[in-house]
Design an enzyme around this catalytic site. Structure first.
Site, PDB file in Angstrom:
ATOM      1  N   GLU A 178      13.863  -5.976  -9.751  1.00 49.14           N
ATOM      2  CA  GLU A 178      12.821  -5.029 -10.437  1.00 49.14           C
ATOM      3  C   GLU A 178      13.595  -4.086 -11.349  1.00 49.14           C
ATOM      4  O   GLU A 178      14.648  -3.656 -10.927  1.00 49.14           O
ATOM      5  CB  GLU A 178      11.779  -4.650  -9.597  1.00 49.14           C
ATOM      6  CG  GLU A 178      11.030  -5.684  -8.886  1.00 49.14           C
ATOM      7  CD  GLU A 178       9.562  -5.353  -8.510  1.00 49.14           C
ATOM      8  OE1 GLU A 178       9.387  -4.529  -7.698  1.00 49.14           O
ATOM      9  OE2 GLU A 178       8.782  -5.856  -9.155  1.00 49.14           O
ATOM     10  N   GLU A 180      10.455  -8.670  -3.190  1.00 51.48           N
ATOM     11  CA  GLU A 180      10.932  -7.376  -3.018  1.00 51.48           C
ATOM     12  C   GLU A 180      10.448  -7.043  -1.465  1.00 51.48           C
ATOM     13  O   GLU A 180       9.110  -6.758  -1.279  1.00 51.48           O
ATOM     14  CB  GLU A 180      10.341  -6.283  -3.932  1.00 51.48           C
ATOM     15  CG  GLU A 180      10.855  -6.534  -5.167  1.00 51.48           C
ATOM     16  CD  GLU A 180      12.064  -6.259  -5.630  1.00 51.48           C
ATOM     17  OE1 GLU A 180      12.808  -5.713  -4.729  1.00 51.48           O
ATOM     18  OE2 GLU A 180      12.688  -6.815  -6.501  1.00 51.48           O
ATOM     19  N   LEU A 181      11.347  -7.282  -0.516  1.00 51.35           N
ATOM     20  CA  LEU A 181      10.490  -7.081   0.836  1.00 51.35           C
ATOM     21  C   LEU A 181      11.194  -6.286   1.745  1.00 51.35           C
ATOM     22  O   LEU A 181      11.406  -4.846   1.100  1.00 51.35           O
ATOM     23  CB  LEU A 181      11.080  -8.319   1.650  1.00 51.35           C
ATOM     24  CG  LEU A 181      10.941  -9.701   0.632  1.00 51.35           C
ATOM     25  CD1 LEU A 181      11.406 -11.085   1.373  1.00 51.35           C
ATOM     26  CD2 LEU A 181       9.483  -9.943   0.593  1.00 51.35           C
ATOM     27  N   CYS A 228      10.272   0.820   1.778  1.00 53.03           N
ATOM     28  CA  CYS A 228      10.875  -0.083   2.124  1.00 53.03           C
ATOM     29  C   CYS A 228      12.559   0.134   2.002  1.00 53.03           C
ATOM     30  O   CYS A 228      13.337  -0.398   2.663  1.00 53.03           O
ATOM     31  CB  CYS A 228      10.677  -1.248   0.985  1.00 53.03           C
ATOM     32  SG  CYS A 228      10.865  -0.527  -0.660  1.00 53.03           S
ATOM     33  N   LYS A 259      -3.206  -8.230  -7.747  1.00 47.65           N
ATOM     34  CA  LYS A 259      -3.762  -8.123  -6.288  1.00 47.65           C
ATOM     35  C   LYS A 259      -3.529  -7.043  -5.606  1.00 47.65           C
ATOM     36  O   LYS A 259      -2.147  -7.166  -4.962  1.00 47.65           O
ATOM     37  CB  LYS A 259      -3.633  -9.489  -5.489  1.00 47.65           C
ATOM     38  CG  LYS A 259      -4.432  -9.357  -4.225  1.00 47.65           C
ATOM     39  CD  LYS A 259      -3.543 -10.049  -3.115  1.00 47.65           C
ATOM     40  CE  LYS A 259      -4.077  -9.465  -1.668  1.00 47.65           C
ATOM     41  NZ  LYS A 259      -4.295  -8.276  -1.163  1.00 47.65           N
ATOM     42  N   GLU A 312      12.540  -3.515  11.077  1.00 43.60           N
ATOM     43  CA  GLU A 312      11.926  -2.299  10.217  1.00 43.60           C
ATOM     44  C   GLU A 312      10.661  -1.625  10.760  1.00 43.60           C
ATOM     45  O   GLU A 312       9.854  -2.576  11.532  1.00 43.60           O
ATOM     46  CB  GLU A 312      11.394  -3.046   8.785  1.00 43.60           C
ATOM     47  CG  GLU A 312      10.781  -2.026   7.931  1.00 43.60           C
ATOM     48  CD  GLU A 312      10.178  -2.699   6.720  1.00 43.60           C
ATOM     49  OE1 GLU A 312       9.398  -3.605   6.916  1.00 43.60           O
ATOM     50  OE2 GLU A 312      10.747  -2.083   5.495  1.00 43.60           O
ATOM     51  N   TRP A 329       0.629  -1.126   0.098  1.00 44.77           N
ATOM     52  CA  TRP A 329       0.067   0.052   0.185  1.00 44.77           C
ATOM     53  C   TRP A 329       1.032   1.395  -0.039  1.00 44.77           C
ATOM     54  O   TRP A 329       0.311   2.231  -0.116  1.00 44.77           O
ATOM     55  CB  TRP A 329      -1.018   0.057   1.261  1.00 44.77           C
ATOM     56  CG  TRP A 329      -0.214  -0.558   2.601  1.00 44.77           C
ATOM     57  CD1 TRP A 329      -0.479  -1.642   3.012  1.00 44.77           C
ATOM     58  CD2 TRP A 329       0.738   0.225   3.358  1.00 44.77           C
ATOM     59  NE1 TRP A 329       0.444  -1.837   4.249  1.00 44.77           N
ATOM     60  CE2 TRP A 329       1.146  -0.702   4.348  1.00 44.77           C
ATOM     61  CE3 TRP A 329       1.277   1.554   3.294  1.00 44.77           C
ATOM     62  CZ2 TRP A 329       1.906  -0.270   5.525  1.00 44.77           C
ATOM     63  CZ3 TRP A 329       1.981   1.925   4.320  1.00 44.77           C
ATOM     64  CH2 TRP A 329       2.431   1.346   5.223  1.00 44.77           C
ATOM     65  N   ASN A 330       2.303   1.135   0.000  1.00 47.79           N
ATOM     66  CA  ASN A 330       2.901   2.565   0.527  1.00 47.79           C
ATOM     67  C   ASN A 330       3.246   3.183  -0.831  1.00 47.79           C
ATOM     68  O   ASN A 330       3.105   4.252  -0.907  1.00 47.79           O
ATOM     69  CB  ASN A 330       4.212   2.040   1.127  1.00 47.79           C
ATOM     70  CG  ASN A 330       5.038   1.117   0.309  1.00 47.79           C
ATOM     71  OD1 ASN A 330       4.624   0.268  -0.530  1.00 47.79           O
ATOM     72  ND2 ASN A 330       6.134   1.449   0.580  1.00 47.79           N
ATOM     73  N   GLY A 349       6.337  -6.798  -0.489  1.00 47.23           N
ATOM     74  CA  GLY A 349       5.696  -6.581   0.789  1.00 47.23           C
ATOM     75  C   GLY A 349       6.561  -6.880   1.804  1.00 47.23           C
ATOM     76  O   GLY A 349       7.786  -6.775   1.770  1.00 47.23           O
ATOM     77  N   PRO A 404       7.775 -11.475   6.298  1.00 44.63           N
ATOM     78  CA  PRO A 404       7.311 -12.580   6.815  1.00 44.63           C
ATOM     79  C   PRO A 404       6.228 -13.008   5.537  1.00 44.63           C
ATOM     80  O   PRO A 404       6.206 -14.029   5.531  1.00 44.63           O
ATOM     81  CB  PRO A 404       6.480 -11.923   8.103  1.00 44.63           C
ATOM     82  CG  PRO A 404       7.090 -11.057   8.506  1.00 44.63           C
ATOM     83  CD  PRO A 404       7.845 -10.186   7.560  1.00 44.63           C
ATOM     84  N   THR A 405       5.432 -12.162   5.082  1.00 47.12           N
ATOM     85  CA  THR A 405       4.570 -12.568   4.000  1.00 47.12           C
ATOM     86  C   THR A 405       5.588 -13.143   2.833  1.00 47.12           C
ATOM     87  O   THR A 405       4.993 -14.182   2.184  1.00 47.12           O
ATOM     88  CB  THR A 405       3.778 -11.568   3.674  1.00 47.12           C
ATOM     89  OG1 THR A 405       3.093 -10.676   4.872  1.00 47.12           O
ATOM     90  CG2 THR A 405       2.599 -11.709   2.610  1.00 47.12           C
TER      91      THR A 405
END
Ligand code: NAD
Length: 485
Positions: free
Chosen positions: A462, A252-253, A286, A177, A385, A153-154, A230, A233-234
């Site tokens: 990316e 991309e975490l 991030c 999504k 984070e 969402w950022n 995201g 953990p996800t």
């Protein structure tokens, strides 16, 4: 303002199978501004089927033909820039100026991958030099297939475009999504797809929660590749799910990135870049440089200038042109940041600025720009984070110590460096463990350069040609040649 709220499947707007909805909130006012479709596994099934059906035709087009659609996406975003930027700020809480910047970056991304789609035609069927004249081989690049694109969402539209543009350029069809927190802006891509005549099913957009939409999408046998941005953990869960069907994943975490300021730095420049690195987007980046390492000899001078600059940050309504920092994007994030600040206060660190919700702003998720000094190495404040406007500071004596402190993290997304010493720039840039090193500047992002991290910050890259390669399969055709033929 009118919002799109249904699912976009097979080129049409449809209601979710179970008729559920999710509230969409304006984080600057806490008002519910809309409801969107809450999809479930049944809707994922339809979206994947639509993408599979569209794949043969779409992959058969030349790169140049696909590139034309990408250019139309780019110009449609520019034409709607004011609507899209306003919509994003209303749902995400970032300032309008920041949203406008994002929309330009989205257009640049679609245009760049239009170029790369055209160049893909030239890269096809190139011969490989072999050590034997009895064989010939050539290389083909083929689309990975139907891809699942899951975004946060950022930077909702920017992260979506970083995946969608190269995926479409490569010849993949997609199920996108959006985050359940900021779904409105990505749905606009459906309207653009209809307007430019993108073949039905090439892009499908399914809104809903991680468990109801993200998880079934990752597990679906009809998805060939997943690209996720995201939290770590996800990302870990997604990788576990993808392993069951040996799907490719790009992840991309998160990050806890350092900014290193050496004693030969210009203090005013350094302060500007430090503030940009942690207070832009209210710190919800991030790549936020949330750990500041300052050489001891300039520490007092730098702190004085930094605290003056922090005091000048104006937090509030994202649509007020004088405001320089907007709202945090959700109640969850607001609570998470305030909890991290409370923990920071207990950690033994010194609170030098902020540390509270913004006085006078009764509604909305506004937190003061916050600065901690003398942060203990083993504290959560230094290691984890936070994803908010919270800066943790330590000092160092030598270059070796600075690099050791910077690299002492499970993350490695970016690192920033402020110094005027050329030899040091080279040494330290090489020694830092991160996917992108920014030297003497803001985190200026170019679509031509890569984005992605070392260590727990992710897998894959990316942007640039590397972003396209994530959506391509490499194939070789090697044949025996009879002498004389
Ligand atoms: P998140 O991991 O909670 O959610 C991201 C997306 O994954 C959302 O769309 C969510 O619905 C979905 N999701 C949640 N559970 C899922 C599951 N089990 N299976 C499939 N999908 C699922 O992250 P967030 O809070 O939306 O975003 C913040 C995080 O994103 C931060 O950690 C930040 O560092 C990271 N981020 C990284 C980058 C980068 O480029 N490295 C960019 C932006 C954000």
């Amino acid at each position: 303002m009118q919002y799109l709220t249904q699912l976009f499947i097979r080129g049409e707007w449809v209601e979710p199978a179970r008729q559920g909805t999710l509230d969409v909130i304006n984080p600057a006012t806490e008002d519910v501004i809309s409801e969107v479709a809450a999809a479930t596994e049944e809707d994922v099934e339809l979206a994947v089927a639509a993408a599979r059906k569209a794949l043969p035709e779409w992959r058969r087009l030349t790169g140049t033909q696909r590139g034309k659609y990408l250019r139309e996406f780019a110009s449609a975003v520019q034409q709607r820039k004011s609507r899209l930027a306003g919509l994003q700020s209303r749902n995400n809480g970032k300032t309008l100026v920041e949203s406008e910047y994002d929309m330009d970056a989205v257009s640049a991304c679609f245009n760049y991958y239009a170029d790369l789609a055209e160049q893909l035609d030239l890269r096809q069927n190139q011969p490989v030099t072999l050590p034997s004249s009895a064989f010939k081989s050539h290389t083909r690049f083929e689309p990975a297939g139907v891809v699942g694109l899951i975004v946060p969402w950022n930077y909702p539209l920017m992260t979506a475009s970083w995946k969608l543009a190269p995926a479409l350029a490569a010849g993949c069809t997609a199920v996108l999504k959006p985050s359940e927190i900021t779904p409105l802006i990505e749905l606009e891509l459906g309207a653009i797809a209809q307007e430019i005549g993108l073949p039905a099913g090439v892009l499908n957009i399914v809104t809903g929660t991680g468990p109801d939409v993200g998880a079934p999408l990752c597990a679906h046998p009809g998805i060939d590749k997943l690209s996720f941005t995201g939290s770590t953990p996800t990302g870990t869960k997604i990788m576990e799910t993808a392993a069951q069907s040996v799907k490719g994943v790009s992840l991309e975490l998160g990050g806890k990135s350092p900014i290193l300021v050496f004693d030969d730095a210009d203090i005013d420049d350094a302060v500007e870049w430090i503030c940009g690195g942690i207070f832009a987007n209210a710190g919800q980046m991030c790549s936020a440089t949330s750990r500041l390492l300052v050489q001891q000899s300039i520490y007092p001078k730098l702190m004085k200038a930094l605290l003056t600059a922090v005091a000048d940050i104006r937090v509030g309504d994202p649509f007020n042109a004088e405001v320089t920092m907007g709202a945090l994007t959700s109640r969850q994030q607001y609570d998470k940041v305030l909890t991290a600040i409370a923990e920071g206060k207990r950690s033994g660190a010194t609170l030098a600025a902020g540390g509270e919700p913004v006085p006078g702003l009764e509604r909305g998720y506004f937190v003061q720009p916050t600065v901690f000094t003398d942060v203990p190495l083993n504290s959560s404040l230094w290691r984890d984070e936070i994803f908010g406007p919270v800066l943790a500071i330590r000092t160092f004596e030598s270059e070796t110590e600075a690099v050791e402190l910077a690299n002492d993290s499970c993350y490695g997304l970016i690192a920033s460096l402020v110094t005027s010493d050329e030899a040091r720039i080279q040494r330290v840039s090489e020694a830092l463990e991160a996917g992108h090193i920014f030297v003497n500047g803001h985190q200026e992002l170019f679509v031509e350069t890569s984005w992605g991290g070392f260590k727990k910050s992710g897998i894959g890259r990316e942007l640039g040609p590397w972003g396209l390669d994530e959506f391509l399969e490499v194939k070789h055709i090697t044949r025996g040649v009879k002498p004389g033929l």
